[in-house]
Design a protein around this motif. Structure first.
Motif, PDB file in Angstrom:
ATOM      1  N   SER A  39       1.057  -1.050   0.144  1.00 23.46           N
ATOM      2  CA  SER A  39      -0.072   0.255   0.170  1.00 23.46           C
ATOM      3  C   SER A  39       1.256   1.065  -0.087  1.00 23.46           C
ATOM      4  N   VAL A  40       1.927   1.191   0.672  1.00 25.48           N
ATOM      5  CA  VAL A  40       2.854   2.114   1.272  1.00 25.48           C
ATOM      6  C   VAL A  40       3.628   2.281  -0.677  1.00 25.48           C
ATOM      7  N   GLN A  41       3.715   1.504  -1.617  1.00 28.89           N
ATOM      8  CA  GLN A  41       4.989   1.659  -2.452  1.00 28.89           C
ATOM      9  C   GLN A  41       3.817   1.853  -3.359  1.00 28.89           C
ATOM     10  N   ASP A  42       2.364   2.139  -3.787  1.00 21.81           N
ATOM     11  CA  ASP A  42       1.664   2.304  -4.580  1.00 21.81           C
ATOM     12  C   ASP A  42       1.244   3.705  -4.659  1.00 21.81           C
ATOM     13  N   PHE A  43       1.253   3.973  -2.896  1.00 24.17           N
ATOM     14  CA  PHE A  43       0.919   5.764  -3.569  1.00 24.17           C
ATOM     15  C   PHE A  43       1.464   6.339  -3.505  1.00 24.17           C
ATOM     16  N   LYS A  44       0.831   7.468  -3.986  1.00 22.97           N
ATOM     17  CA  LYS A  44       1.536   8.463  -5.507  1.00 22.97           C
ATOM     18  C   LYS A  44       0.036   9.651  -4.453  1.00 22.97           C
ATOM     19  N   PRO A  45       1.191  10.801  -3.608  1.00 19.61           N
ATOM     20  CA  PRO A  45       0.850  11.563  -3.671  1.00 19.61           C
ATOM     21  C   PRO A  45      -0.108  12.644  -4.654  1.00 19.61           C
ATOM     22  N   THR A  46      -1.308  13.281  -4.961  1.00 22.02           N
ATOM     23  CA  THR A  46      -1.678  13.721  -5.062  1.00 22.02           C
ATOM     24  C   THR A  46      -1.110  15.579  -4.922  1.00 22.02           C
ATOM     25  N   ARG A  47      -1.324  15.836  -7.280  1.00 25.30           N
ATOM     26  CA  ARG A  47       0.099  16.524  -7.227  1.00 25.30           C
ATOM     27  C   ARG A  47      -1.246  18.074  -7.655  1.00 25.30           C
ATOM     28  N   LYS A  60      19.672  18.161 -11.740  1.00 26.97           N
ATOM     29  CA  LYS A  60      19.789  15.957 -12.382  1.00 26.97           C
ATOM     30  C   LYS A  60      19.991  15.732 -10.820  1.00 26.97           C
ATOM     31  N   HIS A  61      20.001  16.994  -9.729  1.00 25.67           N
ATOM     32  CA  HIS A  61      19.528  16.694  -7.947  1.00 25.67           C
ATOM     33  C   HIS A  61      18.687  17.726  -7.855  1.00 25.67           C
ATOM     34  N   ARG A  62      17.504  17.373  -7.205  1.00 22.58           N
ATOM     35  CA  ARG A  62      17.108  18.503  -6.217  1.00 22.58           C
ATOM     36  C   ARG A  62      17.362  18.558  -4.780  1.00 22.58           C
ATOM     37  N   PHE A  63      17.169  19.693  -4.271  1.00 20.85           N
ATOM     38  CA  PHE A  63      17.565  19.796  -2.637  1.00 20.85           C
ATOM     39  C   PHE A  63      16.912  21.123  -1.833  1.00 20.85           C
ATOM     40  N   PHE A  64      15.926  20.942  -0.589  1.00 21.85           N
ATOM     41  CA  PHE A  64      15.286  21.629  -0.225  1.00 21.85           C
ATOM     42  C   PHE A  64      16.102  22.111   1.362  1.00 21.85           C
ATOM     43  N   PHE A  65      15.887  23.313   1.119  1.00 23.64           N
ATOM     44  CA  PHE A  65      16.665  23.223   2.429  1.00 23.64           C
ATOM     45  C   PHE A  65      15.122  24.289   3.905  1.00 23.64           C
ATOM     46  N   ASP A  66      15.246  23.433   4.511  1.00 20.57           N
ATOM     47  CA  ASP A  66      14.278  24.568   4.904  1.00 20.57           C
ATOM     48  C   ASP A  66      14.794  25.066   7.041  1.00 20.57           C
ATOM     49  N   SER A  67      14.091  26.534   6.688  1.00 20.30           N
ATOM     50  CA  SER A  67      14.479  27.117   7.671  1.00 20.30           C
ATOM     51  C   SER A  67      13.789  27.449   8.533  1.00 20.30           C
ATOM     52  N   THR A  68      13.792  27.849   9.481  1.00 21.61           N
ATOM     53  CA  THR A  68      12.721  28.568  10.816  1.00 21.61           C
ATOM     54  C   THR A  68      13.171  29.631  11.657  1.00 21.61           C
ATOM     55  N   ILE A 215       5.239  24.898   5.584  1.00 20.55           N
ATOM     56  CA  ILE A 215       5.578  23.784   6.550  1.00 20.55           C
ATOM     57  C   ILE A 215       4.893  22.502   5.403  1.00 20.55           C
ATOM     58  N   LEU A 216       3.783  23.202   4.662  1.00 24.38           N
ATOM     59  CA  LEU A 216       3.042  22.512   3.108  1.00 24.38           C
ATOM     60  C   LEU A 216       4.328  22.420   1.845  1.00 24.38           C
ATOM     61  N   ALA A 217       4.984  23.840   1.653  1.00 27.42           N
ATOM     62  CA  ALA A 217       5.959  23.608   0.699  1.00 27.42           C
ATOM     63  C   ALA A 217       7.595  22.536   1.592  1.00 27.42           C
ATOM     64  N   LEU A 218       7.532  21.974   2.626  1.00 24.94           N
ATOM     65  CA  LEU A 218       8.767  20.720   2.645  1.00 24.94           C
ATOM     66  C   LEU A 218       7.876  19.943   2.472  1.00 24.94           C
ATOM     67  N   ASN A 219       6.584  20.010   2.655  1.00 20.34           N
ATOM     68  CA  ASN A 219       5.324  18.113   2.395  1.00 20.34           C
ATOM     69  C   ASN A 219       5.306  18.389   0.843  1.00 20.34           C
ATOM     70  N   GLU A 223       7.065  15.301  -1.721  1.00 16.72           N
ATOM     71  CA  GLU A 223       6.818  14.518  -2.312  1.00 16.72           C
ATOM     72  C   GLU A 223       6.780  14.850  -4.408  1.00 16.72           C
ATOM     73  N   ARG A 224       7.748  15.750  -4.282  1.00 18.81           N
ATOM     74  CA  ARG A 224       8.031  15.867  -5.262  1.00 18.81           C
ATOM     75  C   ARG A 224      10.128  15.760  -6.274  1.00 18.81           C
ATOM     76  N   GLY A 225      10.509  14.738  -4.915  1.00 19.09           N
ATOM     77  CA  GLY A 225      11.385  13.765  -5.029  1.00 19.09           C
ATOM     78  C   GLY A 225      12.480  15.257  -4.473  1.00 19.09           C
ATOM     79  N   TYR A 226      11.948  15.851  -3.800  1.00 24.41           N
ATOM     80  CA  TYR A 226      13.488  16.598  -2.967  1.00 24.41           C
ATOM     81  C   TYR A 226      14.199  16.007  -1.934  1.00 24.41           C
ATOM     82  N   THR A 227      15.730  15.921  -2.252  1.00 21.56           N
ATOM     83  CA  THR A 227      16.123  15.406   0.066  1.00 21.56           C
ATOM     84  C   THR A 227      16.123  16.787   0.209  1.00 21.56           C
ATOM     85  N   ILE A 228      14.940  16.909   1.730  1.00 21.74           N
ATOM     86  CA  ILE A 228      15.273  17.614   2.865  1.00 21.74           C
ATOM     87  C   ILE A 228      16.228  17.739   3.544  1.00 21.74           C
TER      88      ILE A 228
END
Length: 232
Positions: A39-47, A60-68, A215-219, A223-228
């Motif tokens: 079930s987890v493997q088949d899950f595809k988040p809504t875009r 070619k690589h995605r990175f998301f830097f979170d700051s608060t 926090i939504l941007a982080l989520n 879901e779009r393949g960025y390393t957090i």
């Protein structure tokens, strides 16, 4: 059969029964675990179209830097700079090969706004996020992360948000926090919260994208393949 030989056999049978029962129980549970994993493997988040800008950044690589925090905003700049440098020296990759997003939310949100905003509203903003200009030790009248003048006094080490934008970095900014800061400013200085909110957004740094909440941007980035990167 002697007593000595029959005792171990009788003792063994209950143990054997318990072992078989345990094995059967495990076999019975296995399909449920496999089902959950599938079930987890088949899950595809809504875009959602609000987040499509994340896919529009080439790389070619995605990175998301979170700051608060105020310090975290500067550290995110430094870590992103290191990411660019290491990919260049270690892999021969250029800036356009890397999709990088820095999130400015919670107490780092005000650094998404230009010097004009800090000159006008620096006092209430600095008070709210508990931040002082490292040179004057008072409320800043500029966005310190747009200035090269602070050098090692700030964790970005003189690398500005503008310089990062020029390398292709984009900024996810918390709209929820932006509205809250507009209310803080109106409460301290007077004025209309909605008008101040629009003023803040109109004076944003380059490559800014407002998310309903940071926090939504982080989520959505995950879901779009960025390393957090860990929150700073």
């Amino acid at each position: 059969m002697s007593r000595s030989s029959s005792f171990p056999r009788r003792a063994f049978l209950p143990r054997l029964g318990a072992g078989v029962a345990g094995a059967l129980a495990a076999l019975g549970a296995a399909p449920k675990r496999l089902e959950a994993a599938q079930s987890v493997q088949d899950f595809k988040p809504t875009r959602h179209p609000q987040d499509d800008w994340m896919d529009a950044i080439p790389g070619k690589h995605r990175f998301f830097f979170d700051s608060t925090t105020p310090t975290g905003a500067g550290e995110a700049i430094t870590f992103a700079s290191n990411f660019f440098a290491a990919n260049k020296s270690g892999y021969g990759l250029g800036d356009s090969d890397l999709a990088v997003v820095i999130c400015l939310r919670h107490w780092s949100t005000p650094f998404a706004w230009t010097d004009d905003i800090w000159k006008k509203y620096g006092a209430p903003l600095a008070e709210r996020i508990q931040f002082k200009d490292p040179k004057s030790l008072e409320a800043p009248n500029v966005n310190v992360y747009l200035s090269k003048e602070y050098g090692m006094q700030l964790p970005n080490r003189g690398t500005t948000l503008t310089a990062m934008a020029q390398r292709g970095v984009h900024f996810a900014v918390c709209d929820m926090a932006t509205r809250a800061y507009a209310g803080v400013i109106a409460g301290k200085l007077g004025g209309n919260t909605s008008e101040i909110y629009e003023e803040l957004k109109a004076h944003s740094v380059d490559n800014v994208h407002y998310a309903a909440a940071g926090i939504l941007a982080l989520n959505r980035a995950q879901e779009r393949g960025y390393t957090i990167a860990p929150q700073v």
